[in-house]
Scaffold this motif. Sequence first.
Motif, mmCIF file in Angstrom:
data_model
loop_
_atom_site.group_PDB
_atom_site.id
_atom_site.type_symbol
_atom_site.label_atom_id
_atom_site.label_comp_id
_atom_site.label_asym_id
_atom_site.label_seq_id
_atom_site.Cartn_x
_atom_site.Cartn_y
_atom_site.Cartn_z
ATOM 1 N N ALA A 104 6.889 23.635 11.419
ATOM 2 C CA ALA A 104 6.359 23.457 12.785
ATOM 3 C C ALA A 104 4.917 22.948 12.740
ATOM 4 O O ALA A 104 4.523 22.097 13.544
ATOM 5 N N THR A 105 4.145 23.451 11.809
ATOM 6 C CA THR A 105 2.738 23.040 11.709
ATOM 7 C C THR A 105 2.614 21.583 11.276
ATOM 8 O O THR A 105 1.874 20.810 11.893
ATOM 9 N N ARG A 134 3.754 39.039 4.574
ATOM 10 C CA ARG A 134 3.593 38.901 6.031
ATOM 11 C C ARG A 134 4.742 38.099 6.641
ATOM 12 O O ARG A 134 4.943 38.131 7.844
ATOM 13 N N ASP A 151 0.810 32.022 0.852
ATOM 14 C CA ASP A 151 0.105 33.306 0.968
ATOM 15 C C ASP A 151 0.851 34.280 1.871
ATOM 16 O O ASP A 151 0.858 35.486 1.623
ATOM 17 N N ALA A 152 1.489 33.754 2.921
ATOM 18 C CA ALA A 152 2.226 34.637 3.842
ATOM 19 C C ALA A 152 3.365 35.343 3.106
ATOM 20 O O ALA A 152 3.573 36.544 3.284
ATOM 21 N N SER A 201 -0.896 28.481 3.668
ATOM 22 C CA SER A 201 -0.511 29.532 4.616
ATOM 23 C C SER A 201 0.887 30.053 4.306
ATOM 24 O O SER A 201 1.131 31.263 4.337
ATOM 25 N N ASP A 239 7.538 28.076 9.862
ATOM 26 C CA ASP A 239 6.167 27.911 10.362
ATOM 27 C C ASP A 239 5.498 26.683 9.742
ATOM 28 O O ASP A 239 4.778 25.937 10.422
ATOM 29 N N LYS A 288 -3.260 22.932 3.753
ATOM 30 C CA LYS A 288 -3.534 24.224 4.396
ATOM 31 C C LYS A 288 -2.231 24.893 4.838
ATOM 32 O O LYS A 288 -2.074 26.125 4.702
ATOM 33 N N HIS A 327 1.894 37.851 0.424
ATOM 34 C CA HIS A 327 1.350 39.083 1.015
ATOM 35 C C HIS A 327 2.414 39.877 1.769
ATOM 36 O O HIS A 327 2.118 40.938 2.311
ATOM 37 N N PRO A 358 -1.467 39.026 -5.037
ATOM 38 C CA PRO A 358 -2.501 38.414 -4.193
ATOM 39 C C PRO A 358 -3.626 39.368 -3.808
ATOM 40 O O PRO A 358 -4.660 38.934 -3.302
ATOM 41 N N ARG A 359 -3.425 40.663 -4.046
ATOM 42 C CA ARG A 359 -4.447 41.636 -3.636
ATOM 43 C C ARG A 359 -5.551 41.785 -4.679
ATOM 44 O O ARG A 359 -6.590 42.390 -4.384
ATOM 45 N N LEU A 360 -5.317 41.285 -5.864
ATOM 46 C CA LEU A 360 -6.365 41.386 -6.893
ATOM 47 C C LEU A 360 -7.533 40.487 -6.504
ATOM 48 O O LEU A 360 -7.328 39.386 -5.998
ATOM 49 N N GLU A 393 -4.417 19.020 6.082
ATOM 50 C CA GLU A 393 -3.602 19.922 6.907
ATOM 51 C C GLU A 393 -2.321 20.314 6.194
ATOM 52 O O GLU A 393 -1.863 21.451 6.288
#
Lengths: 432, 309
Positions: free
Chosen positions: A426-427, A414, A408-409, A405, A423, A401, A412, A259-261, A398
Amino acid sequence: MTDLTRRRLLAAGALSLAAPSVLAACGADRPERPDRQAQDGRPHGEVSVWLHGSQETGPQFEKLVHRYIDEFGVDVKLLYLPVAQLDAKLLTAFGGGAPPDVFKIGHWSFPSHAGKERLAPIDPRAFGAPDVATVLGRYEPGTVAPLSYRGQAYGVPIDLNPAMLYYRRDRFEEAGLDPDKPPTTWEEVAGHSKRLTSADGRRVGLQWLYGDPQWALMTLTALIKGGGGELVSADGTRASLDTEHGIRALEYFAGIGNPRLSNPLGALGLFYSGEAAMVVSGAFLGPALERLGEDTLKPGKDYGVAPMPRWEGSRAVVPAYTWGWGVAAASKNGFTAWHLINYLQGRESVTANLENGIVIPATGWRDAGPRGTSELMEIAASGIPDADFGPAIPAALELAKAASSACDAVAHGRSTPAQAAKDFDATVRLAL
Amino acid sequence: MTLTTKTVEAPAVSPGPGKGGRGRSRREAGAGIVLTIPVAVFFVVFWLVPFCGAVYLSFTDYEMAGAPRWIGLDNYARMLQDPGVWNSAWITVVYTVFTVLPTILLALLVAVPLSGPGRLNRVLRSLVMVPAVMPLAATSMVWVIIYSDRGLANTLLGAVGIEPQSWLTGSDLAIWALVVMVVWKSLGLFVIILTAGLQALPREVYEAAAIDGAGPVTTFRRITVPLLRRTLLFVLVISVAGSMQAFVPAFLLTGGGPADATQVLPYYIWANAFPYEHMGYASALAMTLLVAMLVVSIVQFGFLRGGDE
């Protein structure tokens, strides 16, 4: 003199107070209903059209619009918007009560707008058809369903994209992989990616489209539903990643790509530069690669295309998206708006778009031009029966999205897959 | 040659507190009120009404269609369960602290030498203002180029033998990339404000300090900073408020990503309002941010006013 000045000041004050009311009144012009328009069955008046621009299809599109203007005497006002700004601008236009007559939006936006009664149902008279079923029958089965909501059709499709796998033949050869045998399963994709990834991680195998909500949702759909799981319940009221299939999908997602590229064109630019050996994309990418930069990529020589991978021994799930033409319910000129759309979906348009990799899935679209017989379009066509457009729910944006999230989390680092899944749940619990 | 004479009337003498005086006062007051009407209308239409509307919407379920539905405190309760709010709140705190403190410290360090007289200082003060007067959108685009793979940032790192970094696509670096840009952008304005504050300080105090043998560091710590307290308070309040409301850098440089690593609260409010159409929820988030800003501002005033006596 003092009294005179005061009177003038009072008048100025009164004008200041009246100005907002006058301005407000300007925006309060209620539109006529489309039913009152074009009772003679002829298009007329003015139609505003909002769409995202395309360097390739733009000239051909404008030529067609000008011909329509000449032929029918309708004044067509085109407004090109950057694709990333189209939705927000359209939303503010709806909010302000001044939407354009015609607009091109993603299928994921149709349920939300339709649920808020912003969209006009298809007017079959403008298509010269006795009923809506006849209009829809002119398209490949399944390709108009994502533009419908609660049984009512609100749009016709343009730019249909069933996902497929693009791979760089040169990178496969370098890694000792057979370029004539692209991976067909997700297991093979993982194995190939491992061999194609350099030690420093700056050259990778498959590169996901990080940060793109719609593609994240499509990827999770393929990984979860293709494995026999469920991301969103059939009635669209529940969604969960905190399941065996969901966690497995997130783990798989995190284990591939980098994902950093970065590249100004994202993952597609990385594929063009060769830093990514594989990428999942739509039918539009092939012709775009043939035009991109000085070192254009040739199909069959520089890159190959393969059907969307599936899990070993599982059924095929081909995530797909389409753009669609819609008409505002508040349009003063609904009949003409639909009439224009019908004109823009004609055979000539199907042919010209096909050459640019834009699929208008009208019946027989593959016969509309030489590109229709290409391997790329063969794969696109074969993916249509298994196409999955995701849930037709108002909260589709939503949901996408939240999927992005979560993906990507974990990619990365995270979040752990389990935490990202929680998460996500919950969203979406708050959104659905 | 003609002699012309001109009679100059004596200025009107203000009448005493009689009947005529009250009438004139009323006329003047009336004229004053009339003169304020345009500004008052502007304030009411573009500030008070939208603000009251936002407060009302924060207690409703409103999705830009139909009528708002009163739901009481549900939007505020929802925030507690929303992982996105906590993520955004934390990022906003980090972003605010690390844009405000370095900017003020740097601005102070730059302003002290630049506050002196001389043509060179005037030129330098003008140059340092250049980033501040550039439009933020244009600045953001410039920094996107600077942070690109082969951009200036990685070129400079390469010159000292450091590997290129993923400034805007690495979730650990992206927030710091924004911080650097914002510090660079804000520095000039604060330098000018602090320079003006420094130039207004009484010279006698410095002369007395010099006679007493105070060195530059002692003078700065014991005289400049305390005397500059009010200017610093002003800079602190506007910079904290600005940072807590920052939207454009995250919107233009990173889109709130990667992996929501730069999703500051104003961006999250925008996302809820526009793509998702949750106007009620977005209004509740905005009200919460407003209260947070008020609390922080009050604390700042209290902290920096202490010792004025």
